[in-house]
Write a protein that holds these residues in place. Structure first.
Motif, mmCIF file in Angstrom:
data_model
loop_
_atom_site.group_PDB
_atom_site.id
_atom_site.type_symbol
_atom_site.label_atom_id
_atom_site.label_comp_id
_atom_site.label_asym_id
_atom_site.label_seq_id
_atom_site.Cartn_x
_atom_site.Cartn_y
_atom_site.Cartn_z
ATOM 1 N N GLY A 117 -34.442 -48.946 -40.214
ATOM 2 C CA GLY A 117 -35.319 -48.566 -41.328
ATOM 3 C C GLY A 117 -36.614 -47.900 -40.860
ATOM 4 N N PRO A 118 -37.304 -48.506 -39.879
ATOM 5 C CA PRO A 118 -38.545 -47.887 -39.391
ATOM 6 C C PRO A 118 -38.312 -46.469 -38.846
ATOM 7 N N LYS A 154 -36.077 -44.338 -39.956
ATOM 8 C CA LYS A 154 -35.951 -43.442 -41.111
ATOM 9 C C LYS A 154 -37.333 -43.106 -41.659
ATOM 10 N N MET A 155 -38.189 -44.108 -41.720
ATOM 11 C CA MET A 155 -39.534 -43.872 -42.246
ATOM 12 C C MET A 155 -40.322 -42.983 -41.297
ATOM 13 N N PHE A 173 -39.741 -39.394 -41.900
ATOM 14 C CA PHE A 173 -40.556 -38.792 -42.964
ATOM 15 C C PHE A 173 -41.971 -38.488 -42.468
ATOM 16 N N VAL A 174 -42.478 -39.345 -41.596
ATOM 17 C CA VAL A 174 -43.815 -39.103 -41.028
ATOM 18 C C VAL A 174 -43.795 -37.807 -40.222
ATOM 19 N N GLU A 226 -43.715 -34.804 -42.411
ATOM 20 C CA GLU A 226 -45.057 -34.554 -42.946
ATOM 21 C C GLU A 226 -45.902 -33.791 -41.931
ATOM 22 N N LEU A 279 -42.711 -48.295 -35.445
ATOM 23 C CA LEU A 279 -43.123 -47.405 -36.535
ATOM 24 C C LEU A 279 -44.636 -47.202 -36.492
ATOM 25 N N LYS A 280 -45.045 -45.964 -36.508
ATOM 26 C CA LYS A 280 -46.483 -45.653 -36.496
ATOM 27 C C LYS A 280 -46.836 -44.834 -37.725
ATOM 28 N N GLN A 281 -48.059 -45.007 -38.161
ATOM 29 C CA GLN A 281 -48.548 -44.249 -39.306
ATOM 30 C C GLN A 281 -48.864 -42.815 -38.876
ATOM 31 N N PRO A 341 -51.534 -40.879 -39.126
ATOM 32 C CA PRO A 341 -52.757 -40.604 -38.346
ATOM 33 C C PRO A 341 -52.627 -40.980 -36.871
#
Lengths: 620, 102
Positions: B29-30, B32-33, B36-37, B40, B88-90, B92
């Motif tokens: 899951g992370p 996949k997310m 998306f990051v 972006e 998973l990292k944000q 920024p």
């Protein structure tokens, strides 16, 4: 079928409502010794407690005795002079017409019969008790569970004299105001970190909840000024169980913190057989020693007990097997064994360190793996656990083992996790091996609660030793985190009325700044078994997701708040408390703090390729 | 530029220039997310080379590079790995790591 947002009142609110109703009843009546007001379980969570109220024309003392099954089982307490008598009753038996005798200073006597309900099956009964009648006096032994069970207190016969109906977590300790500190029943970070600590009277009234952003795990310690040392972590750092904070007793605010990452090398240095990068230290105990103004911590996943300066935060010493540690650390911090080395053993994956008045250090040596290198690991069936006392010389950096109990009992006393020791005086100790488990007749290699298998047989053996004689032994077929011997009645634990306080903060739940723009999928499919509950300070969602699904929760109002929902669980190598575990391995739980959020929101879920509408709206 | 590559294609990359390589798994899951990051980031940095490698299908490469889990981001400059982000990292955090390459 629509998804419901269940509203769950905090136990403090429920208790306040019950107390208000009770006080109204008391005020409306005219209660005397002959016809007193009796309320069983007045605070809803301690069914073997009651409150008896009446007035007398003149001030007089009152003595309460809950009659035991035999004279040694009587539990009593004398209350100071008063006209309005509010007498907490502790030590009732479950499913019994209990006889409670009240004697006034005037000589007047009233005998009450208080009927209690059957205790739930989660209140396990002992399979063995050894004790001289009356040895414990009026004291009982509290056990807090790690396998499915209830927190309960057992007397010298093994009879249950108190139990709680909330899923309390970790150690139960009495503090100077007579109340009890224990972990809350509110899960914050799986598998067992809870929102914080309850400060609770024996009657079950919760006076305070101390909440922490990083949650609470394992242990706490009351300082001389009443402030609390609490074990926690900083979730933003990506590691767990490696931080201690000092919490203001009045406000719940964090005053000071100690981060062990600043003084110790981490994974894989010094790793025990259970270490991973995430839970590299696994701090399970804290002790403050006034003489040296220092803190002592137990770190299960490095097989070490460390000492840190309270003010300078510097590492002072390490007790542990120095094998496989960097030589410069061994030279500077580790001790060299002296004395009768044929009797000396290091401790491994230990718990519950404490510093005695003379500076000796005790702990429960679980002995899990019992080596620093994989090729030397000891099988559970060949292993042992014990209580151990070490004498340390911090000048010469020498250590001597001066007492132990448990090695001689071998695998039947072996607990790979949890457990504690207590010091009552010279030669007088409690050794609690609460994490025993068997699979197919053999001692479990891992914590028994980690197997989640119906074939696991749990056991717990609590022993009190005085001058090397076993004075009390209690065996119960469940796992219990720690054992604490306490009086049910304590003069300082006076019942006071008013609403309990929610202190501290759950902090702000981390939001995810990237929100995928995905097509609408309609209603959330039933297969995910989505449940949502609104508490006073947070939203909790529970659902079933397959490992690896991408899930995000959205609160959409004037602003949007987005939260990533982890569906991939880490392997838990230290399942210290298993009472929060769900049977379904797909179960996911995510709490979202209301800190810094207010307004009306629509709740949506992103699951893999679609955005689903839950149909639920929430006002915060 | 965000592109999925294999070990063979990895061997031909020019990592003397600032480059990002992400190891992911289809069962994560992370990951996949994080995908998306990265998409972006691609919008604001369309020319910055970002590559995704399937952790499970490129076992020899991840072993050689010491990638223990997923998602893992490797950042290259001057022909060498200069930073590694695990988990998973944000956005920024990833952006800052990319900016530090220039």
């Amino acid at each position: 079928m629509g998804i419901e947002l269940k509203k769950i009142a905090h136990v403090i609110d429920e208790q306040y409502a019950a107390e208000t109703a009770m006080l109204r009843e008391i005020k409306a009546g005219s209660y005397t010794l002959d016809a007193p007001y009796v309320k069983l379980n007045p605070y809803l969570i301690a069914p073997l407690t009651a409150l008896v109220c009446f007035t007398t024309p003149e001030e007089t003392e009152a003595k309460v005795v809950v009659k035991g099954k035999e004279a040694e089982g009587d539990i009593g307490f004398s209350f100071p002079r008063a006209k309005e008598h509010l007498l907490p009753i502790y030590g009732l038996y479950a499913e019994t017409d209990n006889t409670v005798e009240i004697t006034l200073g005037t000589g007047a006597v009233k005998t009450l019969s208080i009927r209690t309900e059957k205790a739930p099956d989660s209140v396990h009964l002992p399979t063995g008790v050894k004790c001289v009648p009356g040895y414990l006096g009026g004291k009982v032994v509290f056990l807090s569970p790690t396998s499915p069970a209830s927190t309960a207190a057992y007397d010298y016969r093994g009879d249950v004299r108190w139990y709680g109906t909330l899923n309390f977590a970790f150690d139960l300790k009495r503090v100077k105001n007579g109340r009890l500190l224990i972990g809350t029943n509110r899960l914050l970070l799986p598998p067992y970190n809870v929102t914080g600590l309850f400060e609770m009277g024996m009657i079950g009234k919760i006076y305070k909840e101390f909440r922490l952003f990083g949650g609470y795990h394992h242990d706490q310690f009351e300082m001389e000024d009443g402030n609390l040392l609490i074990l926690t972590q900083d979730p933003s750092q990506g590691t767990v169980e490696d931080m201690c904070v000092l919490v203001d007793r009045g406000t719940g605010q964090i005053l000071k913190s100690w981060d062990y990452k600043k003084v110790l090398p981490q994974y894989p240095t010094g790793g025990s057989g259970s270490q991973d990068a995430h839970d590299w230290f696994h701090n399970n105990a804290v002790w403050y020693d006034k003489k040296t103004h220092s803190l002592t911590f137990s770190g299960r996943h490095q097989d070490i007990i460390i000492n840190i300066g309270y003010d300078d935060h510097e590492l002072k010493w390490i007790i542990g097997d120095p094998d496989n540690w960097p030589q410069e650390m061994v030279d500077k911090y580790f001790f060299k064994p002296v004395g009768d080395l044929s009797r000396f053993d290091w401790q491994y994956e230990q718990h519950a360190c404490l510093v005695l008045p003379d500076g000796d250090v005790m702990c429960f040596d679980n002995g899990h793996w019992r080596a620093k290198r994989k090729e030397n690991y000891v099988k559970a069936r060949d292993n042992f656990s014990r209580g151990v006392r070490y004498r340390i010389d911090t000048e010469k950096m020498e250590i001597e083992q001066i007492w132990q109990y448990g090695k001689e009992r071998g695998a039947e006393f072996f607990s790979s996790y949890i457990c504690n020791v207590e010091y009552y005086g010279e030669g007088h100790y409690l050794v609690h091996s609460g994490g025993i488990g068997y699979m197919n007749g053999e001692a479990c290699e891992l914590p028994p609660v980690a197997y989640q298998d119906e074939g696991v047989r749990f056991n717990s053996i609590t022993v009190e030793v005085k001058d090397d004689q076993v004075m009390y032994e209690l065996e119960i077929p469940a796992n219990y985190y720690r054992a604490e011997k306490l009086d049910l009645y304590c003069p300082e634990d006076a019942l006071t009325f008013g609403k309990g306080e929610l202190l501290g903060s759950l902090g702000v739940t981390e939001e995810f700044t990237t929100v995928p723009d995905l097509p609408a999928g309609g209603a959330v499919p039933e297969k995910y078994a989505l449940k949502m509950a609104q508490e006073s300070d947070r939203l909790v969602i529970k659902a079933l997701f397959e490992k690896g699904q991408m899930v995000m929760l959205l609160l959409e109002g004037k602003t949007t708040h987005a939260y990533f929902v982890p569906t991939t669980k880490r392997p838990y190598l230290a399942m210290c408390v298993g009472t929060f575990l769900e049977n379904d391995e797909r179960a996911v739980e995510l709490p979202i703090s209301f800190e810094n959020i207010s307004g009306d929101y629509k709740i949506s879920l992103i699951i893999d390729e679609y955005k689903y509408d839950t149909g639920v709206e929430i006002s915060i | 530029m965000l592109k999925e590559i294999t070990q063979t294609e990895y061997e031909t990359l020019d990592i003397t220039a600032p480059t990002l390589v992400e190891f992911y798994s289809k069962t994560c899951g992370p990951c996949k997310m994080l995908g998306f990051v990265l998409k972006e980031i691609e919008k604001s940095l369309p020319d910055f080379p970002m590559y995704q490698i399937d952790f499970d299908a490129n076992a020899e490469l991840k072993e050689r590079l010491g990638v223990k889990g997923f998602p893992t981001i490797l950042l290259y400059k001057g022909g060498a790995e200069v930073e590694r982000l695990e988990g998973l990292k944000q956005k920024p955090v990833v952006q800052k790591a990319i900016e530090s390459l220039f």
